[in-house]
Scaffold this motif. Structure first.
Motif, mmCIF file in Angstrom:
data_model
loop_
_atom_site.group_PDB
_atom_site.id
_atom_site.type_symbol
_atom_site.label_atom_id
_atom_site.label_comp_id
_atom_site.label_asym_id
_atom_site.label_seq_id
_atom_site.Cartn_x
_atom_site.Cartn_y
_atom_site.Cartn_z
ATOM 1 N N UNK A 8 31.827 24.025 -22.429
ATOM 2 C CA UNK A 8 30.519 24.625 -23.007
ATOM 3 C C UNK A 8 30.178 24.966 -21.581
ATOM 4 N N UNK A 9 30.461 23.581 -20.090
ATOM 5 C CA UNK A 9 30.752 24.265 -18.744
ATOM 6 C C UNK A 9 31.347 25.939 -18.531
ATOM 7 N N UNK A 23 30.270 18.736 -31.371
ATOM 8 C CA UNK A 23 30.477 20.149 -31.176
ATOM 9 C C UNK A 23 29.578 21.380 -30.605
ATOM 10 N N UNK A 24 29.221 21.369 -31.642
ATOM 11 C CA UNK A 24 27.790 22.181 -32.414
ATOM 12 C C UNK A 24 27.033 22.272 -31.089
ATOM 13 N N UNK A 25 26.275 20.983 -32.271
ATOM 14 C CA UNK A 25 25.076 20.742 -31.478
ATOM 15 C C UNK A 25 25.153 20.289 -30.148
ATOM 16 N N UNK A 26 25.764 20.132 -29.868
ATOM 17 C CA UNK A 26 26.114 20.189 -27.785
ATOM 18 C C UNK A 26 25.899 21.293 -27.481
ATOM 19 N N UNK A 27 26.481 22.340 -27.672
ATOM 20 C CA UNK A 27 26.943 23.807 -27.456
ATOM 21 C C UNK A 27 25.098 24.196 -27.526
ATOM 22 N N UNK A 28 24.365 23.992 -28.216
ATOM 23 C CA UNK A 28 22.918 24.552 -28.760
ATOM 24 C C UNK A 28 22.372 23.429 -27.449
ATOM 25 N N UNK A 57 21.689 17.894 -15.109
ATOM 26 C CA UNK A 57 21.042 18.736 -15.767
ATOM 27 C C UNK A 57 22.156 18.490 -17.274
ATOM 28 N N UNK A 58 23.931 18.547 -16.644
ATOM 29 C CA UNK A 58 24.227 18.605 -18.356
ATOM 30 C C UNK A 58 24.476 17.262 -18.445
ATOM 31 N N UNK A 93 22.583 27.290 -16.459
ATOM 32 C CA UNK A 93 23.215 27.462 -15.613
ATOM 33 C C UNK A 93 24.667 26.849 -14.920
ATOM 34 N N UNK A 94 26.048 27.640 -15.198
ATOM 35 C CA UNK A 94 27.303 27.106 -14.786
ATOM 36 C C UNK A 94 26.856 25.903 -13.740
ATOM 37 N N UNK A 95 27.620 24.950 -13.875
ATOM 38 C CA UNK A 95 27.798 23.270 -12.512
ATOM 39 C C UNK A 95 28.330 24.241 -11.115
ATOM 40 N N UNK A 96 27.215 24.590 -10.801
ATOM 41 C CA UNK A 96 27.587 24.949 -9.325
ATOM 42 C C UNK A 96 27.738 23.987 -7.975
ATOM 43 N N UNK A 97 26.044 23.347 -8.370
ATOM 44 C CA UNK A 97 26.290 21.815 -7.734
ATOM 45 C C UNK A 97 26.075 20.776 -8.179
ATOM 46 N N UNK A 98 25.833 19.578 -8.007
ATOM 47 C CA UNK A 98 25.372 17.929 -8.178
ATOM 48 C C UNK A 98 24.144 17.881 -9.190
ATOM 49 N N UNK A 99 23.602 18.754 -9.169
ATOM 50 C CA UNK A 99 22.190 19.265 -9.570
ATOM 51 C C UNK A 99 22.930 19.910 -10.791
ATOM 52 N N UNK A 100 23.147 20.816 -10.853
ATOM 53 C CA UNK A 100 23.289 20.869 -12.271
ATOM 54 C C UNK A 100 24.505 20.400 -12.777
#
Length: 167
Positions: free
Chosen positions: A43-44, A89-94, A110-111, A100-107
């Motif tokens: 999902x990332x 898989x589906x529950x995590x996708x929801x 959130x994941x 947002x895509x991971x572009x920083x440690x802050x992102x």
């Protein structure tokens, strides 16, 4: 009382292979957690495709998951085997839908929060998660994790909103 674990007859069966997350659900402890962890990198990557593509992927995964989980449960001879993790898989996708895509440690944080929230709701099974958990077949296997994912999604988005207001 429904049995959550059952014997895996064979991973050579394509239904069982897919439903167990290609074997990830066969871990002796916490198969749902391992299945959820396996879903995260997928999902990332999907987040980079945009929310429309992400939504289409989720819808396809949900529809195919109903069939896959139903057939695997029949092969395994158990109503809702704990080793089936396609639903995670589906529950995590929801849960991560719209992140947002991971572009920083802050992102990335959130994941991680999304992962923890989904596992909490999937394990605690508040209503209606518990209600759907009692349903039979592939639909029942899938819907409790869909409901847990929706709870986690709402909490995650609320946390993001509050964080944005406080920042």
């Amino acid at each position: 009382m429904k049995t959550r674990r059952g014997p895996v007859r064979t991973l050579s069966n394509p239904w069982v292979l897919m439903a167990t997350g290609f074997g990830a659900g066969l871990t002796p402890k916490a198969p749902g957690t391992f299945g959820t962890l396996l879903a995260l990198p997928f999902f990332v990557v999907a987040a980079y495709a945009g929310w429309v593509t992400f939504a289409i992927v989720l819808i396809v995964m949900l529809g195919t998951g109903i069939v896959i989980c139903d057939q695997a449960a029949k092969v395994m001879g158990v109503k809702d085997p704990g080793s089936i993790v396609w639903d995670e898989f589906v529950g995590m996708g929801i849960t991560v839908f719209g992140l947002a895509p991971i572009v920083s440690l802050g992102d990335a944080l959130w994941w991680l929060i999304a992962f923890v929230l989904f596992r909490i709701f999937d394990i605690a099974k508040p209503w209606p998660v518990r209600y759907f958990d009692e349903w039979s077949g592939g639909l029942g296997i899938m819907l409790d994790d869909v409901a847990a994912g929706l709870y986690a999604l709402c909490c995650l988005q609320l946390m993001i909103l509050v964080h944005g207001l406080l920042s």
